[in-house]
Design an enzyme around this catalytic site. Structure first.
Site, PDB file in Angstrom:
ATOM      1  N   CYS A 173       0.806  -1.219   0.000  1.00 18.21           N
ATOM      2  CA  CYS A 173       0.000   0.000   0.000  1.00 18.21           C
ATOM      3  C   CYS A 173       0.840   1.270   0.000  1.00 18.21           C
ATOM      4  CB  CYS A 173      -0.958  -0.024   1.185  1.00 18.21           C
ATOM      5  SG  CYS A 173      -2.133  -1.393   1.069  1.00 18.21           S
ATOM      6  N   VAL A 174       2.013   1.241   0.616  1.00 17.71           N
ATOM      7  CA  VAL A 174       2.895   2.415   0.562  1.00 17.71           C
ATOM      8  C   VAL A 174       3.362   2.644  -0.874  1.00 17.71           C
ATOM      9  CG1 VAL A 174       5.142   3.327   1.253  1.00 17.71           C
ATOM     10  CG2 VAL A 174       3.628   2.302   2.965  1.00 17.71           C
TER      11      VAL A 174
END
Length: 236
Positions: A173-174
C-alpha cells in the site's frame, strides 16, 4: 527546490548491485520538496504489529521500530499545523468480501478489515498513532490510498503539493500510494524508516525502486525538519 544528487538519495533508500547503472541511465533524480506538505499515514493498524497476525512484521526489526518514527512525524506535523491524513482499509460485513473484487482471490488476509471481524486487527495501532478530531480518514479497498477514494481531492482542496508518506506495507500500500501520488502531481517523500514490511529484501528493494523512479526516499531528520517548518504564512 532541493538539488541533491541521485547518489545521495539512493544511499538513504538503500544500495543495490545496479546502483551505478541506474544513475547513468537517468534514474534517481531528486524531486525536492514543495512548500505545502501533508503527512499521509498508510494503514497504521494492529494487524502489522500483533504477533500471530497474518501480516505481522516482527520478523523484520526495522519495521518493528517504524511506529516510533511515525509518532515523531505525527507530533511534528500536528505542532506546526501540517495536515495529517490517514488511510484505512474497510470491507462491508454483509458483502462477503465481494467489495474487495479479485484482490480477495489473491490475498485472503484481507478479511481482517471486514467490519465486525472478531480479531480486532483492523484497530488503529494507538499510543499516538490514531486520528485526532479534525484529521481526515480515507477509507479504501485496494492498495493505493487514491484508488476509488477522495484522497486526491482532499489534498487538492487544501493546496497540498507534497505528501510525506509512511506506514505499511512498503511493498504494497505504501508503494501503490506513492506511485499514484506522483501520477496525480504531488511530490512523494517516503520516510523509509517509518515504513514497514515482512523482510529486509522486500522492504529495501521497494524503497530503492521507489526512489529510483517515483519518489524521494528521505530520512526521519529531513522529514521532521520540513514538517516542523510548516507552510509559508501566505499559504495558510
Amino acid at each position: 527546490m532541493a538539488t541533491e544528487s541521485s547518489a545521495a538519495t539512493m544511499t538513504v533508500a538503500g544500495t543495490h548491485r545496479g546502483d551505478a547503472r541506474y544513475a547513468v541511465s537517468g534514474f534517481g533524480n531528486r524531486l525536492g520538496w514543495g512548500a505545502r506538505p501533508a503527512l499521509l499515514l498508510i494503514d497504521v493498524c494492529a494487524a502489522y504489529w500483533t504477533p500471530g497476525s497474518p501480516l505481522d512484521v516482527h520478523a523484520h526489526a526495522p519495521s518493528v521500530a517504524a511506529p516510533a518514527v511515525m509518532r515523531r512525524l505525527v507530533a511534528a506535523a500536528r505542532t506546526s499545523g501540517v495536515p495529517v491524513i490517514w488511510t484505512a482499509v474497510e470491507y462491508a460485513a454483509e458483502l462477503g468480501m465481494r467489495d474487495a473484487g479479485i484482490f480477495w482471490h489473491k490475498t485472503k488476509s484481507l478479511n481482517i478489515w471486514q467490519v465486525g471481524d472478531p480479531r480486532g486487527l483492523h484497530a488503529w495501532l494507538g499510543d499516538g498513532l490514531e486520528p485526532e478530531a479534525g484529521e481526515t480518514v480515507v477509507k479504501k479497498k485496494y492498495p493505493s490510498g487514491f484508488f476509488g477514494t477522495t484522497l486526491a481531492t482532499e489534498l487538492q482542496v487544501r493546496g497540498v503539493d507534497t505528501v510525506v508518506i509512511c506506514g505499511v506495507s512498503t511493498s504494497g500500500c505504501v508503494r501503490a500510494t506513492t506511485l499514484d501520488a506522483m501520477q496525480y502531481g504531488f511530490r512523494p517523500m517516503v520516510v523509509g524508516s517509518a515504513c514497514g514490511d515482512r523482510s529486509e529484501e522486500i522492504h529495501s528493494g521497494n524503497l530503492f525502486d521507489m526512489n529510483a523512479k517515483y519518489a524521494d526516499v528521505v530520512d526521519e531528520e529531513e522529514a521532521i525538519a520540513h514538517l516542523t517548518k510548516g507552510w509559508p504564512a501566505e499559504a495558510n
